[in-house]
Enzyme design. Sequence first.
Site, short mmCIF file in Angstrom:
data_model
loop_
_atom_site.label_atom_id
_atom_site.label_comp_id
_atom_site.label_asym_id
_atom_site.label_seq_id
_atom_site.Cartn_x
_atom_site.Cartn_y
_atom_site.Cartn_z
N HIS A 66 6.76 -0.79 -6.05
CA HIS A 66 5.57 -1.30 -5.37
C HIS A 66 4.41 -0.37 -5.71
O HIS A 66 4.47 0.83 -5.44
CB HIS A 66 5.79 -1.38 -3.86
CG HIS A 66 6.85 -2.35 -3.47
ND1 HIS A 66 7.81 -2.10 -2.51
CD2 HIS A 66 7.10 -3.61 -3.92
CE1 HIS A 66 8.61 -3.14 -2.39
NE2 HIS A 66 8.20 -4.08 -3.23
N GLU A 69 2.63 2.32 -3.28
CA GLU A 69 3.46 3.33 -2.62
C GLU A 69 3.41 4.61 -3.45
O GLU A 69 4.27 4.87 -4.29
CB GLU A 69 4.87 2.79 -2.43
CG GLU A 69 4.86 1.54 -1.52
CD GLU A 69 6.21 0.86 -1.39
OE1 GLU A 69 7.20 1.37 -1.95
OE2 GLU A 69 6.27 -0.20 -0.72
N HIS A 163 10.36 4.86 -2.31
CA HIS A 163 9.31 4.01 -1.76
C HIS A 163 8.60 4.71 -0.61
O HIS A 163 9.03 5.77 -0.14
CB HIS A 163 9.93 2.70 -1.21
CG HIS A 163 10.50 1.79 -2.23
ND1 HIS A 163 9.87 0.63 -2.61
CD2 HIS A 163 11.64 1.87 -2.95
CE1 HIS A 163 10.62 0.02 -3.53
NE2 HIS A 163 11.70 0.75 -3.74
N GLU A 227 12.88 5.33 1.71
CA GLU A 227 11.54 5.25 2.27
C GLU A 227 11.11 6.65 2.71
O GLU A 227 11.76 7.27 3.56
CB GLU A 227 11.50 4.28 3.45
CG GLU A 227 11.97 2.87 3.14
CD GLU A 227 10.97 2.06 2.33
OE1 GLU A 227 9.82 2.53 2.17
OE2 GLU A 227 11.33 0.96 1.87
#
Length: 347
Positions: A66, A69, A163, A227
């Site tokens: 992404h 990010e 991410h 994450e």
Amino acid sequence: MQDTLMLSKDFLQLTLDNPVSLAAPFEFTLGQHTQVSVWDTGVIAFEPLSKTDAQTKSIVLSSAVHGNETAPIELCNQLITALLSETLIAAHRVLFLIGNPPAILNGTRFVEENLNRLFSGAHSRGEGLINAERLRAQKLEQYVDRFFNAAPQGGDRFHYDLHTAIRASKHEKFAIYPYPHGEPYSGEQIMFLAACGIKTVLFHHEPTTTFSYFSAHGYQAHAFTIELGKVMPMGQNDMTRFIAVKEMLTRLVSGRDLELGEFDASQVNLYQVNRSINKQFDDFSFTFADDVENFTAFPKGYILAKDGGTEIKVEAESESIVFPNANVPVGQRTVLCLVPAKDYRLV
């Protein structure tokens, strides 16, 4: 391009200067110790020249699946710069993948389609290879295949897909453990994540089309979607928040002792998916505020959402939500509902 890269030691800048492709792949050596191969824009591999029995790990570090990010992109670029500068020497094979360079330049999650829903062949299903993200997913699969298939026989494989999340989280850093198809989870890997400061792990309940699942299922890699906090613009990340992650990845790449203890459930928060809620109608909406954090818990009977006139209520005694997003196409997932993990097997 090799001269440009070695002068700047900035692989990210080379990638962003050539976001779609490179004129040609190239390779070179660093001293007498490392072979460097640039396969494509955003794709660079480091491999020790001397082969020993200890050098059996094959490590994939991906970022920018992404494009907005940015913290993982900056973190991986720091590691690449250290390797190119020879202040960090790779003891194991390492492949860095900067997933979606056009989206980085665009400052958006993706340009046309969510890249992290296009792996395990999803890029070619339905309408097929109709956009740049689908073509990139296909190429990234090919690069992972090439890298893992050239790995030493019997060597361990790893893929950490890095991410940051759209919204804040009660657990700032967390990892998604792909569905293992009945195989046990790795206690050592959970302790590695904890040493990285990633003390929350979510056990997924079904196959997906994410990048980490692709490597876990297709190549038996220890793979995770990780994450690392909240989305921030490039250059505005507090990189001190990633010191532990960088230290443990540096140890892994350089072959230093990871100094991991035995698995200790008291040191981590383990969740499992209780259910996934998919959007059925265009009028789907959540009842909670847009700024509610990931891992917020709701009691049994609480109305989480409304979808085409149907109320969607909490089914367990308590369910925690993660990745809520009402603005997805009909048929796609809007939220995962979690409960504390139990009856899991470790190896």
